[in-house]
Design a protein around this motif. Structure first.
Motif, mmCIF file in Angstrom:
data_model
loop_
_atom_site.group_PDB
_atom_site.id
_atom_site.type_symbol
_atom_site.label_atom_id
_atom_site.label_comp_id
_atom_site.label_asym_id
_atom_site.label_seq_id
_atom_site.Cartn_x
_atom_site.Cartn_y
_atom_site.Cartn_z
ATOM 1 N N PHE A 113 0.829 -1.201 0.000
ATOM 2 C CA PHE A 113 0.000 0.000 0.000
ATOM 3 C C PHE A 113 0.868 1.258 0.000
ATOM 4 C CE2 PHE A 113 -3.125 -2.882 2.361
ATOM 5 C CZ PHE A 113 -3.770 -3.246 1.176
ATOM 6 N N ARG A 114 1.978 1.231 0.747
ATOM 7 C CA ARG A 114 2.876 2.391 0.763
ATOM 8 C C ARG A 114 3.510 2.598 -0.607
ATOM 9 N NH1 ARG A 114 4.154 0.502 6.099
ATOM 10 N NH2 ARG A 114 3.396 2.030 7.641
ATOM 11 N N ARG A 115 3.770 1.507 -1.316
ATOM 12 C CA ARG A 115 4.359 1.600 -2.645
ATOM 13 C C ARG A 115 3.501 2.454 -3.574
ATOM 14 N NH1 ARG A 115 5.596 -4.028 -5.567
ATOM 15 N NH2 ARG A 115 6.989 -4.166 -3.760
ATOM 16 N N HIS A 116 2.211 2.446 -3.345
ATOM 17 C CA HIS A 116 1.289 3.224 -4.181
ATOM 18 C C HIS A 116 1.083 4.649 -3.662
ATOM 19 C CE1 HIS A 116 0.109 -0.123 -6.810
ATOM 20 N NE2 HIS A 116 0.206 -0.874 -5.723
ATOM 21 N N GLY A 117 1.823 5.017 -2.627
ATOM 22 C CA GLY A 117 1.759 6.391 -2.143
ATOM 23 C C GLY A 117 0.690 6.637 -1.095
ATOM 24 N N ALA A 118 0.118 5.581 -0.529
ATOM 25 C CA ALA A 118 -0.939 5.760 0.473
ATOM 26 C C ALA A 118 -0.359 6.364 1.751
ATOM 27 C CB ALA A 118 -1.605 4.423 0.778
ATOM 28 N N THR A 119 -1.157 7.157 2.433
ATOM 29 C CA THR A 119 -0.738 7.764 3.699
ATOM 30 C C THR A 119 -0.690 6.701 4.801
ATOM 31 O OG1 THR A 119 -3.007 8.287 4.347
ATOM 32 C CG2 THR A 119 -1.811 9.942 3.042
ATOM 33 N N ASP A 120 -0.026 7.033 5.899
ATOM 34 C CA ASP A 120 0.061 6.087 7.016
ATOM 35 C C ASP A 120 -1.322 5.722 7.535
ATOM 36 O OD1 ASP A 120 2.802 6.090 6.839
ATOM 37 O OD2 ASP A 120 3.103 7.549 8.452
ATOM 38 N N GLU A 121 -2.223 6.692 7.578
ATOM 39 C CA GLU A 121 -3.570 6.423 8.073
ATOM 40 C C GLU A 121 -4.276 5.385 7.205
ATOM 41 O OE1 GLU A 121 -7.758 8.794 9.122
ATOM 42 O OE2 GLU A 121 -6.166 9.791 7.964
ATOM 43 N N ILE A 122 -4.159 5.525 5.894
ATOM 44 C CA ILE A 122 -4.801 4.576 4.981
ATOM 45 C C ILE A 122 -4.139 3.211 5.091
ATOM 46 C CG2 ILE A 122 -5.196 4.035 2.546
ATOM 47 C CD1 ILE A 122 -5.471 7.044 2.038
ATOM 48 N N VAL A 123 -2.802 3.176 5.156
ATOM 49 C CA VAL A 123 -2.072 1.906 5.242
ATOM 50 C C VAL A 123 -2.476 1.145 6.507
ATOM 51 C CG1 VAL A 123 0.211 0.860 5.540
ATOM 52 C CG2 VAL A 123 -0.108 2.700 3.879
ATOM 53 N N GLU A 124 -2.497 1.817 7.624
ATOM 54 C CA GLU A 124 -2.851 1.160 8.879
ATOM 55 C C GLU A 124 -4.288 0.641 8.859
ATOM 56 O OE1 GLU A 124 -2.069 4.137 11.775
ATOM 57 O OE2 GLU A 124 0.122 4.082 11.464
ATOM 58 N N ALA A 125 -5.196 1.419 8.298
ATOM 59 C CA ALA A 125 -6.598 0.993 8.241
ATOM 60 C C ALA A 125 -6.765 -0.229 7.345
ATOM 61 C CB ALA A 125 -7.475 2.146 7.758
ATOM 62 N N LEU A 126 -6.117 -0.245 6.193
ATOM 63 C CA LEU A 126 -6.266 -1.361 5.259
ATOM 64 C C LEU A 126 -5.623 -2.630 5.794
ATOM 65 C CD1 LEU A 126 -5.648 0.409 1.821
ATOM 66 C CD2 LEU A 126 -7.819 -0.365 2.756
ATOM 67 N N THR A 127 -4.442 -2.525 6.399
ATOM 68 C CA THR A 127 -3.797 -3.725 6.946
ATOM 69 C C THR A 127 -4.611 -4.301 8.104
ATOM 70 O OG1 THR A 127 -2.366 -2.253 8.253
ATOM 71 C CG2 THR A 127 -1.471 -3.122 6.203
ATOM 72 N N ALA A 128 -5.172 -3.415 8.930
ATOM 73 C CA ALA A 128 -6.044 -3.900 10.005
ATOM 74 C C ALA A 128 -7.287 -4.560 9.433
ATOM 75 C CB ALA A 128 -6.428 -2.747 10.934
ATOM 76 N N GLY A 129 -7.818 -3.999 8.341
ATOM 77 C CA GLY A 129 -8.987 -4.584 7.698
ATOM 78 C C GLY A 129 -8.702 -5.963 7.137
ATOM 79 N N LEU A 130 -7.520 -6.178 6.583
ATOM 80 C CA LEU A 130 -7.161 -7.502 6.073
ATOM 81 C C LEU A 130 -7.038 -8.515 7.207
ATOM 82 C CD1 LEU A 130 -4.555 -6.828 3.220
ATOM 83 C CD2 LEU A 130 -6.796 -7.921 3.000
ATOM 84 N N GLU A 131 -6.478 -8.087 8.328
ATOM 85 C CA GLU A 131 -6.382 -8.997 9.476
ATOM 86 C C GLU A 131 -7.776 -9.396 9.957
ATOM 87 O OE1 GLU A 131 -3.812 -10.513 10.836
ATOM 88 O OE2 GLU A 131 -2.618 -9.662 9.191
#
Length: 583
Positions: A556-574
């Motif tokens: 997600f960071r590779r695509h330029g996502a902010t830390d807030e978006i990255v943390e939310a998406l990784t938590a959502g996958l878990e």
């Protein structure tokens, strides 16, 4: 051709051509409107292709050297030649040496691309016809004082004019029937129905505005109707007009005024078969004080539907190509079109042939900005999706940047090149520059939904959802069949705001084989809604996307996502994994 053969090469400047050929007015600015330079490049490519194939046996070769717009003529080796015509030329005044023909025809070293000032040509000297085998020169245009020579010049003018017209028609007809060249479109004048006073004005205005908006899409060749075409002869006459003009598509329309409502009908015809490919009608409030705004906005909307990268014309050409065997020898434009098709899904399987074709296109046509821009985009994909084994991401990005930068240098107003360079800068971490280039692309062609989507995606992934989402929604609304990635940030916006059902619905409608993020978003939405079957199936499909599975946060960071978006998406996958496992 006509100006050169009449000895008026001093008129062959960008401004004069823009006004007399493309209908621009006295405010034309060559630096802001590149239409002459772009069409000159296309003409050079067409001439080169013609003499390689259909025109290889022609006795006379016509070319337009880079650096100006003055054509040159040369006898091809082995061709039969007429006897030279003696010409009486007035002597030059003493003390003013006349430049020789070779230096006169060559572009100046300081002229990059096509300037407004053409190469110097002695105005009173006969125009030379250069032989490719280095033999003696033959005049084809004679000074007005030599009557006999002028008659011969007029004969040559007539022959060459017919030859060039036939060349253009044959090229366009071949293009239309094969469907492998940049598609040519003729816009017929819209007809005014009824006797309303504003009808003819509105019809003429929409026609002209539509031409202007269509010309902002460099993948189309746009022609106005010659005066000889009868637009009132019904469907058959319209189709015949397209065939006679040698174009692939014909656009026609009608304008009717009923009370305070303007009703506009538009049709797109296949000039080969007469089939109606697309038609639409628009009802708009008629406010006399805002007629200019009405015709401009409506023309932009029509042009957007027809000419955008994923619009009606591109889809029709793509359907024709579907049954065509695809290899690296195909025309450069076809490679660009195939790249657009690939970019709908970013399929790993579709990447290699498209990449090879674009590499060959750039080798074959190094000054074609669209091919360079697309090659830059595919190098970017090679880095961010790991499509080329052994090519480090940083090197792939540098190659992408080099290709797209060259495209922009060749044509600073090329929207495709600006979009590609904007995207590449974004992935290289230069977010402000990526946004600037994306905004420039939108400003140059606000009718291009893909430009709107690129900017909207870039803003949203950097956390500016309030600015980015309306642009993405506008791009979707103006697209006939938008790519699925237009929806991804909208789906993420739903997730960030707790709208999980809306997220699931839009994510399930945006699944594509080549984009792992689609399945990830479905899984996240299903996890939040407590849907184990849906989550389990989406996670299983996601397993085929290595970079996303290995390290979702890094992906997600590779695509330029902010830390807030990255943390939310990784938590959502878990959460999705827990729900899928029944825990």
């Amino acid at each position: 051709m006509e100006e050169t053969l009449e000895g008026r090469t001093e008129r062959l400047k960008g401004y004069g051509i823009a006004v007399s050929v493309f209908g621009r007015d006295e405010t034309f600015d060559n630096s802001a409107d590149p239409v002459v330079r772009l069409e000159a490049r296309r003409l050079r490519r067409d001439l080169d292709s013609y003499y390689v194939d259909a025109g290889r046996s022609d006795p006379l070769r016509i070319s337009i050297p880079k650096g100006g717009y003055v054509p040159t003529f040369e006898w091809q080796a082995g061709a039969a030649r007429p006897d030279p015509v003696p010409v009486a030329v007035e002597p030059e005044p003493e003390g003013e040496p006349q430049p020789d023909e070779a230096s006169a025809a060559a572009p100046r070293a300081d002229e990059v691309d096509e300037p407004d000032t053409p190469p110097e040509v002695p105005p009173e000297a006969p125009l030379p016809v250069r032989r490719r085998d280095g033999g003696r020169r033959y005049p084809v245009a004679i000074m007005a004082g030599a009557v006999a020579a002028s008659l011969i010049g007029l004969c040559v003018l007539a022959v060459l004019t017919v030859a060039v017209w036939s060349l253009w028609q044959e090229t366009a007809r071949t293009e239309a029937s094969a469907g492998v060249g940049e598609p040519a479109v003729v816009v017929l004048p819209f007809r005014s129905l009824g006797g309303a006073q504003d009808g003819p004005f509105l019809a003429a205005g929409i026609s002209q505005e539509l031409i202007d908006h269509l010309m902002r899409f460099p993948s189309l060749r746009v022609y106005m109707r010659p005066v000889s075409v009868d637009v009132d002869g019904g469907h058959g006459a319209l189709v015949q007009a397209g065939r006679d003009l040698g174009v692939a598509y014909v656009i026609s329309g009608t304008v009717g005024v009923e009370g305070e409502t303007a009703r506009i009908g538009v049709q797109l015809y296949d000039a080969r078969t007469g089939q109606v490919i697309w038609s639409a009608s628009y009802d708009r409030p008629l406010v006399p004080a805002a007629l200019m705004d009405l015709q401009r906005d409506l023309a932009g909307e029509i042009a957007s539907v027809l000419a955008q990268p994923y619009g009606v014309v591109s889809r029709d050409v793509g359907n024709r190509l579907a049954a065509t065997q695809f290899d690296a020898s195909m025309a450069s434009y076809v490679c660009v079109l195939r790249a657009y098709i690939y970019r709908r899904s970013f399929s790993n399987k579709a990447f290699p042939p498209v990449f090879s074709c674009l590499q060959a296109a750039v080798q074959r046509d190094p000054d074609y900005p669209d091919a360079l821009a697309m090659l830059g985009w595919l190098y970017l994909d090679a880095g961010r999706f790991e499509f080329l084994k052994g090519l480090p991401q940083a090197e792939a990005y540098e190659r992408a940047y080099t290709a797209a930068s060259k495209a922009v240098a060749l044509d600073p107003h090329n929207v495709l090149a600006l979009k590609a360079l904007g995207s590449i800068n974004h992935y290289m971490g230069r977010y402000a520059e990526g946004e600037r280039l994306s905004r420039e692309a939108v400003a140059l062609n606000p009718s291009d939904p893909d430009a709107l989507a690129q900017l909207g995606w870039r803003l949203a992934v950097r956390g500016r959802f309030d600015e980015g989402i309306p642009l993405l929604e506008r791009a979707i609304a103006r697209s006939v069949d938008p790519p699925v990635w237009y929806n991804h940030l909208i789906s993420i916006d739903h997730f960030m705001n707790g709208r999980y059902q809306e997220m699931l619905e839009i994510s399930q409608g945006s699944v594509a084989d080549g984009i792992g993020i689609s399945e990830a978003l479905v899984a996240i939405a299903a996890g939040e809604l407590g849907e184990p079957d849906i989550a389990r199936e989406a996670l299983a499909k996601m397993a085929g996307y290595g970079p996303l599975i290995r390290d979702p946060a890094a992906y997600f960071r590779r695509h330029g996502a902010t830390d807030e978006i990255v943390e939310a998406l990784t938590a959502g996958l878990e959460q999705a994994r827990r729900v899928a496992a029944g825990s």
